[in-house]
Enzyme design. Sequence first.
Site, PDB file in Angstrom:
ATOM      1  N   TYR A   1      46.111 -52.977   6.513  1.00 11.39           N
ATOM      2  CA  TYR A   1      46.704 -51.630   6.608  1.00 11.39           C
ATOM      3  C   TYR A   1      47.054 -51.082   5.222  1.00 11.39           C
ATOM      4  CZ  TYR A   1      50.141 -48.131   8.367  1.00 11.39           C
ATOM      5  OH  TYR A   1      50.861 -46.991   8.657  1.00 11.39           O
TER       6      TYR A   1
ATOM      7  N   SER B   1      48.743 -37.123  20.076  1.00  8.36           N
ATOM      8  CA  SER B   1      49.258 -37.315  21.441  1.00  8.36           C
ATOM      9  C   SER B   1      50.674 -37.862  21.456  1.00  8.36           C
ATOM     10  CB  SER B   1      48.332 -38.246  22.226  1.00  8.36           C
ATOM     11  OG  SER B   1      48.281 -39.515  21.603  1.00  8.36           O
ATOM     12  N   ARG B   2      51.136 -38.418  20.337  1.00  7.48           N
ATOM     13  CA  ARG B   2      52.492 -38.992  20.325  1.00  7.48           C
ATOM     14  C   ARG B   2      52.953 -39.167  18.876  1.00  7.48           C
ATOM     15  NH1 ARG B   2      49.598 -44.443  21.845  1.00  7.48           N
ATOM     16  NH2 ARG B   2      49.618 -45.370  19.766  1.00  7.48           N
TER      17      ARG B   2
ATOM     18  N   SER C   1      51.020 -44.286   3.880  1.00  3.95           N
ATOM     19  CA  SER C   1      52.180 -45.114   4.267  1.00  3.95           C
ATOM     20  C   SER C   1      52.809 -45.737   3.035  1.00  3.95           C
ATOM     21  CB  SER C   1      51.736 -46.234   5.195  1.00  3.95           C
ATOM     22  OG  SER C   1      52.768 -47.176   5.341  1.00  3.95           O
TER      23      SER C   1
ATOM     24  N   ILE D   1      59.287 -45.044  10.304  1.00  2.80           N
ATOM     25  CA  ILE D   1      59.567 -43.919  11.190  1.00  2.80           C
ATOM     26  C   ILE D   1      59.600 -44.444  12.627  1.00  2.80           C
ATOM     27  CG2 ILE D   1      58.795 -41.612  11.899  1.00  2.80           C
ATOM     28  CD1 ILE D   1      59.346 -41.792   8.849  1.00  2.80           C
TER      29      ILE D   1
ATOM     30  N   LYS E   1      45.562 -47.720   3.471  1.00  2.00           N
ATOM     31  CA  LYS E   1      46.436 -46.624   3.057  1.00  2.00           C
ATOM     32  C   LYS E   1      46.376 -46.413   1.531  1.00  2.00           C
ATOM     33  CE  LYS E   1      48.119 -45.424   7.113  1.00  2.00           C
ATOM     34  NZ  LYS E   1      47.666 -44.180   7.745  1.00  2.00           N
TER      35      LYS E   1
ATOM     36  N   ASN F   1      45.916 -37.788  10.496  1.00  3.63           N
ATOM     37  CA  ASN F   1      47.135 -38.520  10.842  1.00  3.63           C
ATOM     38  C   ASN F   1      46.862 -39.789  11.649  1.00  3.63           C
ATOM     39  OD1 ASN F   1      50.126 -38.784  11.750  1.00  3.63           O
ATOM     40  ND2 ASN F   1      48.991 -38.563  13.661  1.00  3.63           N
TER      41      ASN F   1
HETATM   42  P1  NAI Z   1      51.397 -43.888  16.933  1.00  2.00           P
HETATM   43  O1  NAI Z   1      50.847 -45.221  17.229  1.00  2.00           O
HETATM   44  O2  NAI Z   1      52.666 -43.471  17.613  1.00  2.00           O
HETATM   45  O3  NAI Z   1      50.290 -42.755  17.219  1.00  2.00           O
HETATM   46  C1  NAI Z   1      48.998 -42.911  16.712  1.00  2.00           C
HETATM   47  C2  NAI Z   1      48.123 -41.768  17.158  1.00  2.00           C
HETATM   48  O4  NAI Z   1      46.827 -42.005  16.577  1.00  2.00           O
HETATM   49  C3  NAI Z   1      47.928 -41.671  18.658  1.00  2.00           C
HETATM   50  O5  NAI Z   1      47.877 -40.296  19.030  1.00  2.00           O
HETATM   51  C4  NAI Z   1      46.541 -42.297  18.881  1.00  2.00           C
HETATM   52  O6  NAI Z   1      45.837 -41.730  19.998  1.00  2.00           O
HETATM   53  C5  NAI Z   1      45.842 -41.890  17.594  1.00  2.00           C
HETATM   54  N1  NAI Z   1      44.684 -42.731  17.282  1.00  2.00           N
HETATM   55  C6  NAI Z   1      44.664 -44.050  16.983  1.00  2.00           C
HETATM   56  N2  NAI Z   1      43.380 -44.442  16.799  1.00  2.00           N
HETATM   57  C7  NAI Z   1      42.596 -43.333  16.954  1.00  2.00           C
HETATM   58  C8  NAI Z   1      41.204 -43.090  16.898  1.00  2.00           C
HETATM   59  N3  NAI Z   1      40.312 -44.068  16.649  1.00  2.00           N
HETATM   60  N4  NAI Z   1      40.756 -41.823  17.124  1.00  2.00           N
HETATM   61  C9  NAI Z   1      41.634 -40.832  17.389  1.00  2.00           C
HETATM   62  N5  NAI Z   1      42.961 -40.993  17.460  1.00  2.00           N
HETATM   63  C10 NAI Z   1      43.427 -42.246  17.265  1.00  2.00           C
HETATM   64  O7  NAI Z   1      51.543 -43.834  15.355  1.00  2.00           O
HETATM   65  P2  NAI Z   1      52.566 -43.043  14.413  1.00  2.00           P
HETATM   66  O8  NAI Z   1      53.690 -43.950  14.102  1.00  2.00           O
HETATM   67  O9  NAI Z   1      52.838 -41.700  14.947  1.00  2.00           O
HETATM   68  O10 NAI Z   1      51.683 -42.944  13.083  1.00  2.00           O
HETATM   69  C11 NAI Z   1      50.976 -41.774  12.695  1.00  2.00           C
HETATM   70  C12 NAI Z   1      50.451 -41.993  11.292  1.00  2.00           C
HETATM   71  O11 NAI Z   1      51.546 -42.252  10.415  1.00  2.00           O
HETATM   72  C13 NAI Z   1      49.506 -43.172  11.161  1.00  2.00           C
HETATM   73  O12 NAI Z   1      48.490 -42.875  10.237  1.00  2.00           O
HETATM   74  C14 NAI Z   1      50.403 -44.254  10.603  1.00  2.00           C
HETATM   75  O13 NAI Z   1      49.665 -45.206   9.894  1.00  2.00           O
HETATM   76  C15 NAI Z   1      51.318 -43.448   9.704  1.00  2.00           C
HETATM   77  N6  NAI Z   1      52.577 -44.082   9.413  1.00  2.00           N
HETATM   78  C16 NAI Z   1      53.479 -44.409  10.386  1.00  2.00           C
HETATM   79  C17 NAI Z   1      54.679 -45.015  10.060  1.00  2.00           C
HETATM   80  C18 NAI Z   1      55.709 -45.392  11.063  1.00  2.00           C
HETATM   81  O14 NAI Z   1      56.705 -46.023  10.665  1.00  2.00           O
HETATM   82  N7  NAI Z   1      55.574 -45.035  12.331  1.00  2.00           N
HETATM   83  C19 NAI Z   1      55.004 -45.339   8.669  1.00  2.00           C
HETATM   84  C20 NAI Z   1      54.003 -44.949   7.724  1.00  2.00           C
HETATM   85  C21 NAI Z   1      52.843 -44.341   8.095  1.00  2.00           C
END
Ligand code: NAI
Length: 238
Positions: free
Chosen positions: A145, A12-13, A132, A178, A149, A80
């Site tokens: 976390y 979703s985002r 991550s 990111i 990971k 993801n």
């Molecule tokens: P975000 O917080 O912007 O988006 C997270 C997404 O996961 C949302 O769509 C949310 O609805 C979904 N979500 C969370 N819990 C859920 C559940 N129980 N069931 C279904 N959907 C669920 O996060 P972002 O930054 O886009 O992160 C995406 C992935 O990348 C994650 O696994 C995060 O750990 C990883 N990541 C992000 C980094 C960053 O700097 N933003 C760095 C390293 C890894």
Amino acid sequence: MNNKIVLISGASRGIGLSIAIHLANIGFKVIGTARNEFKFDSTLENLIPLKLDITCRESIKAAAISLKEQNLLPDVLINNAGITSDQIFLRMKDEDWDNVLSTNLTGTFNLTKAFIKNMIKNRDGRIINISSVSGLMGNPGQVNYSSAKAGLSGFTKSLAKEVGSRGITVNSVAPGFIETDMTSFLDNDSKDKIIESIPLNRLGNPSDVADLVAFLASDGARYITGQTISVDGGLFMY
Ligand code: NAI
């Protein structure tokens, strides 16, 4: 269209949304899921939103049955969805640990369990887990976390060994910092400090991650499995 179906959690985002749009643009049919009801702000017909909580096994089972009936079982699964609940270890509550492990690690188990059987039947499939840099180098305040990971790396290697002979590859992508909602709490001073430690001298964009994931989903990545590949501007080097 390339006739391949992708299911990506957390679309979703942020990073998941960027991956979903990128893959839809290059012809995959993409089922993007999120915890809450949502719509894609896009006119692409091959981008299908689905509400699905990856911590709820009953909902996943029901979704798998429904997708099977519609001939929409995925050829490519992208795990993801992820959350953080940061706290120094001495103050970390049981629920901070439980929630982060159940989403980031057990959620990946739940989705993979539901969708791998069809890949085995087809003798073809791609599983891509979003890990991550925190799981590779550790990060204060993220014992929960980074444990989840790091667990994904073991998951990736063991599963890759089990299903390689069935034509399925399993890899992880480890993003650095990111710019998404997940990192929006960082103030400018903290961002500047992080940037000083990144050789490429900037934070990452979701599209930096989407480009790598698209490659791993493509035929070009057919001989890559069991790997955790970083996309972090050089923040962590092995
Ligand atoms: P975000 O917080 O912007 O988006 C997270 C997404 O996961 C949302 O769509 C949310 O609805 C979904 N979500 C969370 N819990 C859920 C559940 N129980 N069931 C279904 N959907 C669920 O996060 P972002 O930054 O886009 O992160 C995406 C992935 O990348 C994650 O696994 C995060 O750990 C990883 N990541 C992000 C980094 C960053 O700097 N933003 C760095 C390293 C890894």
